[in-house]
Design a protein around this motif. Structure first.
Motif, mmCIF file in Angstrom:
data_model
loop_
_atom_site.group_PDB
_atom_site.id
_atom_site.type_symbol
_atom_site.label_atom_id
_atom_site.label_comp_id
_atom_site.label_asym_id
_atom_site.label_seq_id
_atom_site.Cartn_x
_atom_site.Cartn_y
_atom_site.Cartn_z
ATOM 1 N N ARG A 198 0.827 -1.145 -0.041
ATOM 2 C CA ARG A 198 -0.063 -0.012 -0.126
ATOM 3 C C ARG A 198 0.841 1.319 -0.026
ATOM 4 N NH1 ARG A 198 -2.248 -3.420 3.841
ATOM 5 N NH2 ARG A 198 -4.210 -4.028 3.410
ATOM 6 N N ARG A 199 0.422 2.122 -0.707
ATOM 7 C CA ARG A 199 1.177 3.627 -0.779
ATOM 8 C C ARG A 199 -0.081 4.706 -0.865
ATOM 9 N NH1 ARG A 199 5.752 4.231 -5.055
ATOM 10 N NH2 ARG A 199 6.763 2.784 -3.416
ATOM 11 N N LEU A 200 0.234 5.740 0.237
ATOM 12 C CA LEU A 200 -0.693 6.881 0.018
ATOM 13 C C LEU A 200 0.193 7.978 0.012
ATOM 14 C CD1 LEU A 200 -3.601 7.894 0.044
ATOM 15 C CD2 LEU A 200 -3.127 7.927 2.881
ATOM 16 N N THR A 201 0.025 8.920 -1.025
ATOM 17 C CA THR A 201 1.124 9.893 -1.445
ATOM 18 C C THR A 201 0.361 11.170 -1.464
ATOM 19 O OG1 THR A 201 2.404 8.631 -2.586
ATOM 20 C CG2 THR A 201 2.745 10.815 -2.888
ATOM 21 N N TRP A 202 0.846 12.378 -1.074
ATOM 22 C CA TRP A 202 0.300 13.627 -1.221
ATOM 23 C C TRP A 202 1.524 14.626 -1.794
ATOM 24 C CZ3 TRP A 202 -3.955 16.691 -1.614
ATOM 25 C CH2 TRP A 202 -3.665 18.204 -1.041
#
Length: 248
Positions: A198-202
């Protein structure tokens, strides 16, 4: 015979007759010149006298509240409040989240203030660091703060947990530049959560500390995720956020 209190040539004859007939006369009006009217206290009033008619200014200019700090604008009084809210020369407040610290001062004094009054804030050097927020399961509203130093500037990293909507806790992560809005436009930042496949990027432009954390949260101009997402990336209640600063 001339009236001793008359000094306007156009009113001299009228002055003679008033003196002879015993009419009262206000010396302050008789002594008025084309530079303006003077009241009994000696203060010049804000209208001009031309041809016997007062002419008011249609757009009176006011003094600049932050002129001593470098603001060069002269504005109509009705425009002042709006400008002062965004003026780059207004005093900077303490950028730490919450309203407990009432400090304010010049931009160059912000970092010395943080180092003296907020010694618990850790500063990491480099363009890529890991912002570790411990005990994210703590109840209530909680703030985690860290400083990052690179490119000869200081950046404040903030993770805040709060109930923006009743009964729905969320996390808000944002990067602030210890600098002006114009300086902030020269940088970009990336926040990244990594987990099991999983990866969450901003990615965004950092905000100036003039804007503050609350403005970013109010506009959702930051990395936003709820507690269920946080648990997917947390390790034993600790959440690591990779932070990368780059120049545009």
């Amino acid at each position: 015979m001339l009236c001793p209190v008359s000094c306007l040539p156009l009113l001299r004859e009228l002055g003679q007759w008033r003196c002879l007939l015993g009419f009262p006369r206000h010396h302050g009006v008789a002594a008025a010149s084309t530079a303006g009217l003077t009241d009994n206290s000696g203060q010049q009033q804000g209208s001009e006298v031309r041809g016997g008619r007062p002419i008011g200014r249609s757009k009176p200019l006011t003094g600049r509240q932050f002129s001593s700090a470098g603001c060069l604008l002269s504005l109509h009084h009705s425009e002042k409040p709006e400008h002062e809210e965004v003026c780059e020369f207004r005093p900077y407040t303490c950028p730490c989240p919450g309203a407990t610290c009432k400090w304010h001062g010049a931009l160059e004094a912000v970092m010395p203030h943080l180092m003296h009054a907020h010694k618990s804030i850790t500063t990491l050097q480099g363009e890529d660091i890991v912002f570790l927020a411990t005990d994210i399961n703590l109840p209530g509203a909680v703030d985690w703060v860290m400083m990052q130093s690179c490119f000869s500037h200081h950046f404040m990293l903030v993770l805040e947990k709060q109930e923006k909507y009743e009964g729905h806790q969320q996390f808000f992560a944002v990067v602030l530049l210890i600098g002006t809005r114009k300086q902030a436009e020269n940088f970009a930042y990336r926040l990244e959560l990594n987990g099991n496949r999983r990866r969450l990027t901003w990615e965004a432009t950092p905000r100036s500390i003039h804007d503050g954390v609350s403005a970013a949260i109010m506009n959702s101009d930051c990395l936003v995720f709820d507690t269920s997402i946080a648990h997917l990336f947390a390790d034993n209640g600790n959440l690591g956020i990779n932070v990368t600063i780059s120049m545009c």
